[in-house]
Design an enzyme around this catalytic site. Structure first.
Site, PDB file in Angstrom:
ATOM      1  N   THR A  44      30.874  39.929  40.093  1.00 17.52           N
ATOM      2  CA  THR A  44      29.668  40.762  40.061  1.00 17.52           C
ATOM      3  C   THR A  44      28.395  39.930  40.194  1.00 17.52           C
ATOM      4  OG1 THR A  44      30.706  42.557  38.857  1.00 17.52           O
ATOM      5  CG2 THR A  44      28.353  42.306  38.529  1.00 17.52           C
ATOM      6  N   THR A 120      33.988  38.701  35.961  1.00 17.41           N
ATOM      7  CA  THR A 120      34.250  38.715  34.518  1.00 17.41           C
ATOM      8  C   THR A 120      35.609  39.316  34.154  1.00 17.41           C
ATOM      9  OG1 THR A 120      33.161  40.856  34.218  1.00 17.41           O
ATOM     10  CG2 THR A 120      31.788  38.880  33.984  1.00 17.41           C
TER      11      THR A 120
HETATM   12  N1  ASP Z   1      34.958  43.362  39.207  1.00  9.18           N
HETATM   13  C1  ASP Z   1      34.176  42.199  38.865  1.00  9.18           C
HETATM   14  C2  ASP Z   1      35.048  40.970  38.907  1.00  9.18           C
HETATM   15  O1  ASP Z   1      35.691  40.633  37.955  1.00  9.18           O
HETATM   16  C3  ASP Z   1      33.582  42.405  37.541  1.00  9.18           C
HETATM   17  C4  ASP Z   1      32.602  41.359  37.148  1.00  9.18           C
HETATM   18  O2  ASP Z   1      32.454  40.306  37.726  1.00  9.18           O
HETATM   19  O3  ASP Z   1      31.912  41.616  36.145  1.00  9.18           O
HETATM   20  O4  ASP Z   1      35.077  40.338  39.912  1.00  9.18           O
END
Ligand code: ASP
Length: 362
Positions: A44, A120
């Site tokens: 993200t 994340t």
């Molecule tokens: N969908 C994203 C990922 O893990 C979520 C994030 O980065 O917060 O790549």
């Protein structure tokens, strides 16, 4: 009335001097800027849309441009390892990432530390893998964002800035891989994502934070658990290890199917302190009898499961011969226990040895 929109990076560039001052990161506090290397993998922090899964929109150069004040804390070099959502990460990518970081650290003795930007969702798994495999004392700080780069009140730039501040801090040496999110420094071993959207999604439920990146300085509270790292020199691929969930009415179908699919290890998200649903027991015994190493964890989210010996006396009698048994995950959550079991299985298939490895990492 329509307003002209200012790209976020341009806005930050305009604010750079005051941002640096506001975060207490002026060069006065840092006479010689240490070197920090940033490895971008996606997530993200590098995307522009919450809901569309649009990872891979923003490359590492643009990430850096969005935080001009980074320049005041470190001499930054950067590399694009991948640009994917973290659900697309694979064990083969873990091997490549870990080896790449180890090579960079070896080749650059002046480097203070490494920052990895990462989605994340599976950040805690990648961070723990790096913790278990990068032998260098210099820190690896994994960070990301809960809000996309075109969102409101975004957290990515602050997380990147604070991650660089932690990575360059001499006191970070010897603390292994860490996750920096929302100003908090969490040991990779202990951190877990506990909320789907909030910027304070990451917690260390059993052991608490290692420290915080306060505006004026990085404050350390404690040392993490450290154990010898795994040598990847002869590891071509990681063994298949799957996770099985326990719940009311669960039977052995998933266990049998995973063993048939070639799992060499299973981690059970057990009920309570590592308990199984009754109808799963026979399938788990069958798996163990076939040489699959089974680690019992807990689905509760906190607390520990006894690590044990990896063997038990047949039928429970004191003089009965020993037979392989389950290994407890301790206070590692299920996804962390899986990472440790994958690495343990690169060394041994013996549950007694695996139990020793799990005990070492408590
Ligand atoms: N969908 C994203 C990922 O893990 C979520 C994030 O980065 O917060 O790549």
């Amino acid at each position: 009335m329509t307003r002209p929109s200012l790209p976020f990076a341009a806005l930050l560039a305009a604010l750079a001097p005051s941002l640096g001052a506001a975060q207490g990161t002026t060069t006065a506090a840092t006479p010689a800027r240490p070197e920090v290397h940033i490895v971008a993998t996606g997530g993200t922090i590098a995307s522009t849309n919450y809901y569309g899964g649009e990872s891979g929109k923003i490359g590492v150069e643009a990430l850096l441009k969005a935080v001009p004040a980074l320049d005041t804390v470190a001499r930054v070099s950067a590399q694009q390892f991948s640009n994917v959502g973290s659900g697309a990460f694979t064990p083969a990518m873990w091997l490549a990432l870990s080896r790449g970081i180890a090579d960079t650290l070896r080749a650059r003795p002046a480097l203070a530390g490494v920052v990895v930007t990462h989605g994340t969702d599976t950040m805690e798994e990648t961070a723990y893998f790096l913790d278990l495999t990068v032998a260098d004392a210099r820190p690896v700080v994994v960070t990301g964002a809960m809000r996309p780069a075109d969102g409101v009140g975004i957290d990515g730039p602050a997380n990147l800035m604070h991650a660089a501040r932690v990575a360059r801090d001499p006191a970070a040496r010897g603390r292994g891989a860490m996750i920096l999110m929302n100003d908090e420094i969490l040991a990779a071993r202990d951190a877990t994502k506990a909320n789907t959207v909030r910027p304070d999604a990451f917690v260390a439920p059993v052991r608490g934070a290692l420290g915080v990146a306060d505006p004026e300085r990085v404050v350390w509270h404690r040392l993490p658990v450290r154990a010898p790292t795994f040598d990847l020199a002869n590891v071509r691929e990681l063994p298949r290890v799957d996770v099985v969930y326990s719940y009311v009415g669960a039977d052995g179908a998933a266990v049998d199917a995973l063993v048939a699919a070639g799992a060499r290890g299973l981690v059970v998200a057990g009920v309570g302190r590592g308990g199984l649903a009754s109808a799963q027991r026979d399938a788990i015994s069958r798996a163990i009898a076939q040489g699959v190493v089974v680690v019992m964890g807990s689905r509760t989210g906190a607390g520990s499961v006894p690590v044990g010996q990896g063997v038990r006396r047949r039928g429970g009698a004191a003089d009965a011969p020993e037979e392989p048994s389950t290994v407890g995950a301790g206070d590692l959550n299920v996804q962390k226990a899986r990472v440790l079991l994958m690495l343990a299985l690169t060394r041994t298939n013996d549950p007694r040895q695996v139990a020793r490895i799990f005990a070492e990492h408590q």
